[in-house]
Write a protein that holds these residues in place. Structure first.
Motif, PDB file in Angstrom:
ATOM      1  N   UNK A  50       0.827  -1.204   0.000  1.00  0.00           N
ATOM      2  CA  UNK A  50       0.000   0.000   0.000  1.00  0.00           C
ATOM      3  C   UNK A  50       0.868   1.264   0.000  1.00  0.00           C
ATOM      4  N   UNK A  51       2.059   1.181   0.599  1.00  0.00           N
ATOM      5  CA  UNK A  51       2.963   2.329   0.558  1.00  0.00           C
ATOM      6  C   UNK A  51       3.366   2.621  -0.884  1.00  0.00           C
ATOM      7  N   UNK A  52       3.646   1.574  -1.666  1.00  0.00           N
ATOM      8  CA  UNK A  52       3.930   1.775  -3.087  1.00  0.00           C
ATOM      9  C   UNK A  52       2.740   2.403  -3.804  1.00  0.00           C
ATOM     10  N   UNK A  53       1.549   1.982  -3.455  1.00  0.00           N
ATOM     11  CA  UNK A  53       0.344   2.545  -4.073  1.00  0.00           C
ATOM     12  C   UNK A  53       0.224   4.028  -3.758  1.00  0.00           C
ATOM     13  N   UNK A  54       0.477   4.397  -2.508  1.00  0.00           N
ATOM     14  CA  UNK A  54       0.394   5.816  -2.124  1.00  0.00           C
ATOM     15  C   UNK A  54       1.419   6.653  -2.893  1.00  0.00           C
ATOM     16  N   UNK A  55       2.627   6.108  -3.066  1.00  0.00           N
ATOM     17  CA  UNK A  55       3.650   6.846  -3.800  1.00  0.00           C
ATOM     18  C   UNK A  55       3.225   7.065  -5.250  1.00  0.00           C
ATOM     19  N   UNK A  56       2.666   6.041  -5.868  1.00  0.00           N
ATOM     20  CA  UNK A  56       2.212   6.211  -7.249  1.00  0.00           C
ATOM     21  C   UNK A  56       1.072   7.221  -7.333  1.00  0.00           C
ATOM     22  N   UNK A  57       0.166   7.187  -6.380  1.00  0.00           N
ATOM     23  CA  UNK A  57      -0.921   8.162  -6.366  1.00  0.00           C
ATOM     24  C   UNK A  57      -0.406   9.585  -6.237  1.00  0.00           C
ATOM     25  N   UNK A  58       0.776   9.746  -5.617  1.00  0.00           N
ATOM     26  CA  UNK A  58       1.378  11.069  -5.437  1.00  0.00           C
ATOM     27  C   UNK A  58       2.305  11.447  -6.587  1.00  0.00           C
ATOM     28  N   UNK A  59       2.374  10.611  -7.629  1.00  0.00           N
ATOM     29  CA  UNK A  59       3.155  10.948  -8.802  1.00  0.00           C
ATOM     30  C   UNK A  59       4.574  10.425  -8.820  1.00  0.00           C
ATOM     31  N   UNK A  60       4.848   9.365  -8.049  1.00  0.00           N
ATOM     32  CA  UNK A  60       6.184   8.782  -8.039  1.00  0.00           C
ATOM     33  C   UNK A  60       6.149   7.382  -8.663  1.00  0.00           C
ATOM     34  N   UNK A  61       7.327   6.764  -8.815  1.00  0.00           N
ATOM     35  CA  UNK A  61       7.427   5.518  -9.583  1.00  0.00           C
ATOM     36  C   UNK A  61       7.680   4.322  -8.674  1.00  0.00           C
ATOM     37  N   UNK A  62       6.720   3.392  -8.582  1.00  0.00           N
ATOM     38  CA  UNK A  62       6.918   2.189  -7.758  1.00  0.00           C
ATOM     39  C   UNK A  62       7.715   1.116  -8.511  1.00  0.00           C
ATOM     40  N   UNK A 100      -0.453 -11.136  -9.740  1.00  0.00           N
ATOM     41  CA  UNK A 100      -1.892 -10.902  -9.873  1.00  0.00           C
ATOM     42  C   UNK A 100      -2.395  -9.777  -8.982  1.00  0.00           C
ATOM     43  N   UNK A 101      -2.006  -9.775  -7.722  1.00  0.00           N
ATOM     44  CA  UNK A 101      -2.537  -8.771  -6.804  1.00  0.00           C
ATOM     45  C   UNK A 101      -1.915  -7.408  -7.074  1.00  0.00           C
ATOM     46  N   UNK A 102      -0.667  -7.380  -7.526  1.00  0.00           N
ATOM     47  CA  UNK A 102      -0.041  -6.095  -7.862  1.00  0.00           C
ATOM     48  C   UNK A 102      -0.735  -5.433  -9.044  1.00  0.00           C
ATOM     49  N   UNK A 103      -1.264  -6.236  -9.952  1.00  0.00           N
ATOM     50  CA  UNK A 103      -1.977  -5.665 -11.093  1.00  0.00           C
ATOM     51  C   UNK A 103      -3.238  -4.922 -10.671  1.00  0.00           C
ATOM     52  N   UNK A 104      -3.766  -5.243  -9.506  1.00  0.00           N
ATOM     53  CA  UNK A 104      -4.923  -4.508  -8.983  1.00  0.00           C
ATOM     54  C   UNK A 104      -4.510  -3.254  -8.217  1.00  0.00           C
ATOM     55  N   UNK A 105      -3.385  -3.330  -7.533  1.00  0.00           N
ATOM     56  CA  UNK A 105      -2.995  -2.225  -6.652  1.00  0.00           C
ATOM     57  C   UNK A 105      -2.199  -1.137  -7.358  1.00  0.00           C
ATOM     58  N   UNK A 106      -1.491  -1.493  -8.451  1.00  0.00           N
ATOM     59  CA  UNK A 106      -0.618  -0.536  -9.123  1.00  0.00           C
ATOM     60  C   UNK A 106      -0.918  -0.501 -10.610  1.00  0.00           C
ATOM     61  N   UNK A 107      -0.542   0.609 -11.244  1.00  0.00           N
ATOM     62  CA  UNK A 107      -0.664   0.748 -12.694  1.00  0.00           C
ATOM     63  C   UNK A 107       0.710   0.502 -13.300  1.00  0.00           C
ATOM     64  N   UNK A 108       0.833  -0.563 -14.086  1.00  0.00           N
ATOM     65  CA  UNK A 108       2.103  -0.919 -14.716  1.00  0.00           C
ATOM     66  C   UNK A 108       2.156  -0.383 -16.145  1.00  0.00           C
ATOM     67  N   UNK A 109       3.349  -0.070 -16.594  1.00  0.00           N
ATOM     68  CA  UNK A 109       3.507   0.417 -17.959  1.00  0.00           C
ATOM     69  C   UNK A 109       4.877   1.006 -18.179  1.00  0.00           C
ATOM     70  N   UNK A 110       4.986   1.799 -19.251  1.00  0.00           N
ATOM     71  CA  UNK A 110       6.268   2.391 -19.638  1.00  0.00           C
ATOM     72  C   UNK A 110       6.354   3.870 -19.312  1.00  0.00           C
ATOM     73  N   UNK A 111       5.327   4.431 -18.695  1.00  0.00           N
ATOM     74  CA  UNK A 111       5.328   5.842 -18.379  1.00  0.00           C
ATOM     75  C   UNK A 111       6.248   6.179 -17.219  1.00  0.00           C
ATOM     76  N   UNK A 112       6.535   7.472 -17.018  1.00  0.00           N
ATOM     77  CA  UNK A 112       7.481   7.877 -15.968  1.00  0.00           C
ATOM     78  C   UNK A 112       7.045   7.519 -14.550  1.00  0.00           C
ATOM     79  N   UNK A 113       5.743   7.415 -14.313  1.00  0.00           N
ATOM     80  CA  UNK A 113       5.273   7.041 -12.975  1.00  0.00           C
ATOM     81  C   UNK A 113       4.601   5.674 -12.968  1.00  0.00           C
TER      82      UNK A 113
END
Length: 403
Positions: A50-62, A100-113
């Motif tokens: 969830x800490x990784x999720x919060x960082x991504x929500x704030x515009x950082x890269x998990x 599987x569970x990370x795919x629900x909690x985080x947005x994966x891709x090639x973007x900066x965040x």
């Protein structure tokens, strides 16, 4: 940083002011490591996730670091025995399950965040032993390594600590170095028990690269009664639905102690702080509704909205109307068992309602077990599943249908 502090994610940090400044300056790549010892993570892993999720929500890269390499070694931190050795095939299967569970909690891709998942076997598998000793090992003091609580506790109890395990902290430090080089990672996060390993990585990066990187740990998660999160009497609270049904996951959060509800709403849901503050004013009977909201929101994050709605509806049907609701966890017996019958104590264990036969007998003696709504008092009771299914209940809130 304000969000991490006010929601309760922060226990320790190496340089809080510098970390805050880095967050303000731009995108900070940050990682948490997870070894692939099973095909699912459990609730005990959820806080750093969830800490990784919060960082991504704030515009950082998990960065999700999967220990395809370190899983072969095993983290000795506060363990009393060596981890079982897994094959490459088992590790690969476990990594696929964990994803599987990370795919629900985080947005994966090639973007900066966008989040990325990295396997440390990528670099650990190709390490040459002499190079590792010469380039990395020389930066580690054995005296200091022996002083870490995770190692010292094993030695004080005269529990075996293999040379293989002793190398784990060096490998984890090397992970931070490699992620710093490959992804520009500047922050490692983890549980409170990882503080020593994180410090090792920070010092290694400083000595070999001359760069300042940071570390942060989340608090050790326990309930108000002092129980470590992640396990129940029936076993681990797994995050994957094939390991633990969404209904049982929902029920785990519904059974939260009164004193923990607000804290868990902050840590394990996306509800805004003002909404949590309003919910926190609930008292007595109103708390039950708040616990159901916690269960719904926590289940929605891990299993999806539909699963959360189904679990809530199943709970209402089972508890309010006393029906053998569709959606309850099920245990399927084969034809031979159906005809011969199965001892109740065995059924309780196989259904996940008790962790052992002795615990099942204790529950029966305490009049806490029901078979189709009737209290079971016979320790030697044999249950026959014919002609229709039977509902087993432990207490008022845990049920399994045996078919």
């Amino acid at each position: 940083m304000k969000t991490l502090v006010e929601r309760g994610y922060l226990s320790q940090a190496t340089n809080l002011a510098a970390i805050d400044a880095a967050f303000a300056e731009g995108i900070v790549p940050a990682y948490v490591g997870f070894d692939a010892t099973a095909d699912s993570l459990h609730v005990g892993h959820l806080l750093p996730m969830m800490t990784l999720r919060r960082l991504q929500q704030a515009g950082h890269k998990p960065i999700v670091l999967i220990g395809g390499g370190t899983t072969r070694v095993g983290d000795p931190s506060f363990r009393s025995e060596v981890r079982p050795m897994l094959t490459d095939e088992q590790i690969a299967k476990n990594i696929a399950g964990i994803r599987k569970v990370f795919d629900r909690l985080l947005v994966f891709g090639d973007g900066p965040t966008d989040a990325v998942m990295v396997n440390n076997a990528t670099w650990l598998d190709s390490i040459r032993w002499i190079d590792m000793l010469r380039d990395v090992g020389r930066h580690f003091s054995v005296n200091r390594m022996l002083s870490f609580d995770s190692v010292k506790s094993r030695l004080e109890k005269q529990e075996n600590l293999s040379f293989l395990e002793f190398n784990y902290m060096i490998l984890q430090a090397f992970d931070f170095l490699e992620l710093s080089r490959r992804t520009g990672c500047r922050l490692q996060m983890g549980g409170a028990d990882q503080w020593g390993n994180i410090i090792n990585g920070i010092e290694l990066v400083r000595r070999m690269e001359g760069q300042e990187v940071f570390g942060m740990t989340a608090p050790l998660l326990t309930t108000s009664s002092g129980v470590k999160m992640g396990k129940t009497a029936a076993g681990a609270v797994w995050l994957n639905g094939d390991r633990l049904s969404p209904y049982d996951y929902w029920q785990f959060w519904r059974n939260t102690e009164d004193a923990d509800v607000v804290r868990f709403l902050k840590l394990f849901t996306d509800l805004p702080m003002d909404a949590i503050e309003r919910l926190g004013r609930a008292e007595r009977a109103e708390l039950n509704a708040v616990k159901e909201r916690l269960a719904h929101e926590a289940t929605r994050l891990v299993h999806g909205l539909n699963a959360a709605k189904d679990a809530s509806a199943t709970a209402r049907q089972a508890f309010e109307h006393g029906e053998a609701a569709q959606g309850l966890p099920t245990l399927q017996l084969d034809a031979k068992e159906r005809l011969a019958g199965v001892a109740l104590v065995d059924l309780l264990v196989r259904a996940g309602l008790s962790s052992s036969k002795s615990e099942a007998r204790k529950a029966i003696k305490g009049r806490g077990v029901r078979v189709d709504g009737e209290i079971a008092e016979d320790l030697d009771l044999v249950v026959f599943i014919h002609p229709s299914p039977v509902r087993l209940s432990l207490g008022r809130k845990r049920h399994t249908v045996v078919k």
